[in-house]
Design a protein around this motif. Structure first.
Motif, PDB file in Angstrom:
ATOM      1  N   ALA A   1      27.995 -17.761  27.124  1.00  0.00           N
ATOM      2  CA  ALA A   1      26.979 -17.574  25.735  1.00  0.00           C
ATOM      3  C   ALA A   1      27.291 -17.045  24.648  1.00  0.00           C
ATOM      4  O   ALA A   1      27.214 -17.713  23.591  1.00  0.00           O
ATOM      5  N   ARG A   2      28.425 -16.149  24.631  1.00  0.00           N
ATOM      6  CA  ARG A   2      28.883 -15.680  23.206  1.00  0.00           C
ATOM      7  C   ARG A   2      29.855 -16.999  22.659  1.00  0.00           C
ATOM      8  O   ARG A   2      29.711 -17.053  21.187  1.00  0.00           O
ATOM      9  N   THR A   3      30.547 -17.458  23.447  1.00  0.00           N
ATOM     10  CA  THR A   3      31.429 -18.704  22.898  1.00  0.00           C
ATOM     11  C   THR A   3      30.446 -19.656  22.374  1.00  0.00           C
ATOM     12  O   THR A   3      30.553 -20.159  21.253  1.00  0.00           O
ATOM     13  N   SER A   4      29.405 -20.163  23.053  1.00  0.00           N
ATOM     14  CA  SER A   4      28.515 -21.228  22.469  1.00  0.00           C
ATOM     15  C   SER A   4      27.794 -20.800  21.593  1.00  0.00           C
ATOM     16  O   SER A   4      27.503 -21.542  20.372  1.00  0.00           O
ATOM     17  N   LYS A   5      27.322 -19.439  21.391  1.00  0.00           N
ATOM     18  CA  LYS A   5      26.812 -18.894  20.113  1.00  0.00           C
ATOM     19  C   LYS A   5      27.473 -19.178  18.947  1.00  0.00           C
ATOM     20  O   LYS A   5      26.931 -19.465  17.853  1.00  0.00           O
ATOM     21  N   MET A   6      28.790 -18.676  19.057  1.00  0.00           N
ATOM     22  CA  MET A   6      29.499 -18.587  18.099  1.00  0.00           C
ATOM     23  C   MET A   6      29.723 -20.033  17.266  1.00  0.00           C
ATOM     24  O   MET A   6      29.720 -20.227  16.322  1.00  0.00           O
ATOM     25  N   ALA A   7      29.890 -21.222  18.343  1.00  0.00           N
ATOM     26  CA  ALA A   7      29.986 -22.375  17.886  1.00  0.00           C
ATOM     27  C   ALA A   7      28.954 -23.031  17.131  1.00  0.00           C
ATOM     28  O   ALA A   7      28.907 -23.567  16.123  1.00  0.00           O
ATOM     29  N   ASN A   8      27.612 -22.505  17.800  1.00  0.00           N
ATOM     30  CA  ASN A   8      26.412 -22.885  17.127  1.00  0.00           C
ATOM     31  C   ASN A   8      26.177 -22.350  15.645  1.00  0.00           C
ATOM     32  O   ASN A   8      25.630 -22.841  14.893  1.00  0.00           O
ATOM     33  N   SER A   9      26.832 -20.924  15.677  1.00  0.00           N
ATOM     34  CA  SER A   9      26.494 -20.354  14.384  1.00  0.00           C
ATOM     35  C   SER A   9      27.177 -21.059  13.079  1.00  0.00           C
ATOM     36  O   SER A   9      26.349 -21.198  12.231  1.00  0.00           O
ATOM     37  N   ALA A  10      28.335 -21.563  13.321  1.00  0.00           N
ATOM     38  CA  ALA A  10      28.894 -22.529  12.355  1.00  0.00           C
ATOM     39  C   ALA A  10      27.969 -23.617  12.006  1.00  0.00           C
ATOM     40  O   ALA A  10      27.851 -24.044  10.833  1.00  0.00           O
TER      41      ALA A  10
END
Length: 116
Positions: A9-18
Motif C-alpha cells: 500500500a505504501r509503495t503504490s501510494k508513493m507512486a500514485n503521489s507523483a
C-alpha cells in the motif's frame, strides 16, 4: 501477511503521489478556474455558487466521487498547506476556500482576477 500488505500500500501510494501531483499541476494550469470540492460540502457549494453568479465557467473535481479523491486531497495539502475543501485555483494560484472566494466576490476583487 499484514505487514506485507502494508508495504504494498505504501509503495503504490508513493507512486500514485507523483502521478497525482502531476495531475493537480496539469489541472490548475489548463483551466482558468479549478475547484477541488466534495459534493456534500456547503463551503464547496458556496464557492461554486459565486462563480455561477459571475457566469464564470469552472472545472470542478468532486473528490468524494473519485477513487483517488483522498490521495488528491492529501497532495493538495502538500501544495497549499491546508487540507480542507474546497480548494479554489484561479490562473494556477490557490485563492483559498469557499469563504475566501465569497469575500473576494463581496469586496469586488474576484471579477478582475477572472479577466484575461
Amino acid at each position: 501477511m499484514g505487514l506485507f500488505s502494508s508495504k504494498i500500500a505504501r509503495t503504490s501510494k508513493m507512486a500514485n503521489s507523483a502521478e497525482i501531483q502531476q495531475f493537480i499541476k496539469d489541472a490548475i494550469s489548463q483551466e482558468k478556474v479549478v475547484v477541488f470540492s466534495k459534493s456534500y460540502c456547503p463551503y464547496c457549494t458556496l464557492a461554486k455558487d459565486v462563480f455561477s453568479k459571475v457566469k464564470q465557467p469552472i472545472k470542478v473535481y468532486e473528490l468524494d466521487e473519485r477513487e483517488d479523491g483522498s490521495v488528491i486531497q492529501e497532495n493538495l495539502k502538500k501544495i497549499t498547506g491546508f487540507g480542507t475543501v474546497p480548494q479554489v485555483f484561479i490562473n494556477g494560484n490557490c485563492v483559498g476556500g469557499g469563504s475566501d472566494v465569497k469575500n473576494l466576490y463581496d469586496s469586488g476583487k474576484l471579477e478582475p482576477m477572472l479577466i484575461g
